[in-house]
Every structure is written in structure tokens, then in C-alpha cells.
Design an enzyme around this catalytic site. Sequence first.
Site, short mmCIF file in Angstrom:
data_model
loop_
_atom_site.label_atom_id
_atom_site.label_comp_id
_atom_site.label_asym_id
_atom_site.label_seq_id
_atom_site.Cartn_x
_atom_site.Cartn_y
_atom_site.Cartn_z
N LYS A 154 40.49 -1.81 -7.35
CA LYS A 154 41.31 -2.91 -7.89
C LYS A 154 40.47 -4.17 -8.14
O LYS A 154 40.55 -4.77 -9.21
CB LYS A 154 42.45 -3.21 -6.90
CG LYS A 154 43.47 -2.08 -6.81
CD LYS A 154 44.54 -2.33 -5.78
CE LYS A 154 44.08 -2.08 -4.37
NZ LYS A 154 43.70 -0.71 -4.03
N THR A 229 31.39 -9.83 -1.68
CA THR A 229 32.70 -10.33 -1.21
C THR A 229 33.49 -9.17 -0.61
O THR A 229 34.71 -9.25 -0.52
CB THR A 229 33.50 -10.98 -2.37
OG1 THR A 229 33.63 -10.02 -3.42
CG2 THR A 229 32.85 -12.24 -2.89
N ARG A 231 32.45 -6.33 2.41
CA ARG A 231 32.31 -6.32 3.87
C ARG A 231 30.84 -6.54 4.20
O ARG A 231 29.95 -5.97 3.57
CB ARG A 231 32.78 -4.99 4.47
CG ARG A 231 34.29 -4.83 4.54
CD ARG A 231 34.94 -5.78 5.55
NE ARG A 231 36.39 -5.65 5.62
CZ ARG A 231 37.26 -6.34 4.90
NH1 ARG A 231 36.83 -7.24 4.02
NH2 ARG A 231 38.56 -6.16 5.04
N ASP A 255 30.23 -13.78 0.98
CA ASP A 255 31.52 -14.24 1.54
C ASP A 255 31.77 -13.53 2.87
O ASP A 255 32.72 -13.86 3.57
CB ASP A 255 32.65 -13.94 0.56
CG ASP A 255 33.99 -14.51 1.04
OD1 ASP A 255 34.03 -15.73 1.34
OD2 ASP A 255 34.97 -13.75 1.13
N GLU A 260 30.05 -11.49 11.45
CA GLU A 260 30.90 -12.67 11.22
C GLU A 260 32.00 -12.85 12.27
O GLU A 260 32.51 -13.96 12.44
CB GLU A 260 31.55 -12.60 9.83
CG GLU A 260 32.64 -11.53 9.71
CD GLU A 260 33.28 -11.45 8.34
OE1 GLU A 260 32.54 -11.43 7.34
OE2 GLU A 260 34.52 -11.41 8.27
N HIS A 292 34.38 -15.82 4.52
CA HIS A 292 35.42 -14.81 4.26
C HIS A 292 36.65 -15.49 3.64
O HIS A 292 37.78 -15.36 4.13
CB HIS A 292 35.80 -14.06 5.53
CG HIS A 292 36.29 -12.67 5.26
ND1 HIS A 292 35.84 -11.57 5.94
CD2 HIS A 292 37.20 -12.21 4.36
CE1 HIS A 292 36.45 -10.49 5.48
NE2 HIS A 292 37.29 -10.85 4.52
N GLN A 293 36.37 -16.17 2.55
CA GLN A 293 37.36 -17.06 1.93
C GLN A 293 37.93 -16.48 0.64
O GLN A 293 38.90 -17.01 0.08
CB GLN A 293 36.61 -18.38 1.62
CG GLN A 293 37.39 -19.48 1.02
CD GLN A 293 36.46 -20.61 0.53
OE1 GLN A 293 35.37 -20.81 1.06
NE2 GLN A 293 36.87 -21.32 -0.49
#
Length: 345
Positions: A154, A229, A231, A255, A260, A292-293
Site C-alpha cells: 500500500k 520509513t 522498520r 524515520d 528506537e 517514527h513520525q
Amino acid sequence: MIKIAFFDTKEYDKASFARYEKPGEIEFKFLETKLTEDTVELANDCDVVCVFVNDTVNDKVIDKLYASGTKMIALRCAGYNNVDVQHAYRKIHVSHVPAYSPYAVAEHTAALLLTSIRRIHKAYNRTRDFNFSLSGLTGFDLHGKTVGVIGTGKIGRIFVDICRGFGMNVIAYDAYPAADSGINYVTLDELFERSDIISLHCPLTEETKHMINAAAIEKMKKGVVILNTSRGGLIDAEALLEGIKARKVGAACLDVYEEEADIFFEDRSGHILNDELLSRLISMPNVIVTSHQAFLTEEALNNIAETTINNIRSYFENDGICDNELCYRCGNIENCKKARKERCF
Ligand code: NAI
């Protein structure tokens, strides 16, 4: 009455879920702490635990939840690499939010790319200090460049469309290529060799862990821009740092970061960061890190809350049948009960 314990909650989670609380029917317990073996008891009086990307849902946590009567683990995210779904089978039902806004993540990826290659982050700081020099801000055109997209689900496919809008040449690799998508699929090695920009949009699995490692970077073009963006574990961050120091990697936009869990989502500005690798990466002029935004848009938060609550309600109201249930058999054509519209177990 359904009682839900939300772990690792922030103000924006509370704001988006609040309108679904109905006293006596569906009640919420918002907890700031992450779900771990040490905090699992906080959910003892709850039917459901609602968790996010950095909560730990391993075998021990699942056993404790099961023993205390928890019926459902409702992930309020898409990725579920932090949940031992095999161990949960026949104990606790697990649901996720398969899509909430793939646009949010794909658009954030594009924002990181443009920020990096046009040095917007540098220019912003300069002009705030009335420094109007252009020295060192030279970027490059995206038009005509080759972008290699790994994972064309997606999010990956929306990013493909965005890149096409810039007039880029798109190549892709996917373990399960999308038929009739018009996407030019190549082997992973060819993607590494030909891409000016590489963007990761596949899930973290045993197979994809550290897919960007020293050997992969060795195959890449000098000056390659790497975007992640998806993992953190997809990239061997030490190898990435070496690639940057060797001037092989031209820029990296991250990201997500493998370690994290104990760092991201919190204000640590008054503390000394105990992660040397992340500190070194952040210190590089050609690295941009966001916390992670990528998912964080109004639309995505509303969709996450709506789908998570629908998942929980449908499980309790439809005799345990929930479209977004996950189990380790899901997708396995012979074993998948959900595909036959039955309960996973
Ligand atoms: P998706 O399931 O629609 O697409 C994943 C694609 O990866 C599929 O086409 C699949 O065939 C492919 N794939 C699976 N194994 C692969 C392999 N070994 N090599 C190459 N491709 C492989 O997932 P979606 O919604 O596009 O999300 C992608 C990832 O984005 C998620 O796994 C999640 O980790 C991450 N994500 C990050 C967010 C953030 O805020 N940074 C928010 C949402 C998702």
C-alpha cells in the site's frame, strides 16, 4: 462491558480515541508506560490490551495476559513484528489496523527526500539566524533519477506514484510482485546497482532483517540516498554509518531505527543519549532522523482509532470474527480459516 488498557499512550492517542468511550459499555484505561513483562499486570482487570509499535508482546507477556483473562490484543498500527502471533494462537486473538493512511507514510518519505537533497533543514536554520548564504546548499534534480522501491504494498505503491509525478524512473523489488501493476520489477541486486535513491517499504521479517547491510551498500551507486520509513531493523545501522563515513552513501533519511524502542517518542533533550551509533548518525550533515513520525497525520490518527475500536467491537459482537485479526496461519491458503470467514481459533 468491554474494558481496554491502552499502553504507551500519548496525548494525541487519547484525543483520537476519547470519542469512542461510552461509560458502562466500553471503557478505557490510558497508560503512559509501554507494555512489558514488568507492566503487564496493569492490564489485569481489562478484556483488551491496545498496543503500539514499541510495546513488547512476547511469549511471556502473552502467557501473563492469558492467565489474567485478556481476550484480545488490539494493535493500533499496521506492523506486528513486536507480537509473537504464533504463541498467541489458541490463547489470545490479535488484531491490527492494516491501513490507516498509507498516504501519510508515503508523503513523509517524500518530505524527507526533498528536505535532504534540497538541504531545506540547513536553509531553515540559516535564515532564522539571518544567514542568507547559499554556500553548501547545492542539491540535485529528482527528475530523471532512478528510485528503487523495496516493497510495493500500500505505502510503496503510493510512493511509486509520487516519484513518477517528479518524472523519476521507478524500479522496484518485492518478494511478491504485484501483477498488472505496471511496475518495473528487477532483482534486489539490480535495484542496489541502478538506484540513485532507495526507499524501504517492506515489513521487518527474518528474511528482511538487515537487508541493507555492508554487502548491499557495497553494490550501491556512490552517493546513493537511502530512505527508511518502514522498520529500523531493515538496516544494519553500523554498516550504514560506515557507508556514510566512506562517502559511499550520499544521504540517509531515517524515520525508524532498530534500537528506537527506548529512545523515540519521548523528549530526551535534557539527557545524554546512551546510543553512540544513533548519536553519530544524527551528527552527520547528510542524515535526517525523524522519530517514527511518518504515520502522524490527523487523518491517520482518526482512521487508527476508528478501525481499532471496530476491530474490538466486531470481535465481541460477532462471535470472535474480526476481519483484521492476525494469526500465524493467516494468508496460508490451506490453513487460513479467516479466508473461509471462520474464526481464527
Ligand atoms: P503492505 O503489507 O501493504 O506492503 C508490504 C509489501 O512488502 C508487500 O507488497 C509485500 O509483498 C512486500 N514484501 C514482503 N516481504 C518482502 C521481502 N522479503 N522483500 C521485499 N518485499 C517484501 O504494507 P504497507 O502498509 O505498505 O506498510 C509497509 C511497512 O511500512 C510496514 O511493514 C510497516 O513496517 C511500515 N510502516 C511504518 C510507519 C511509520 O510511521 N513509519 C507506519 C505504517 C507502516
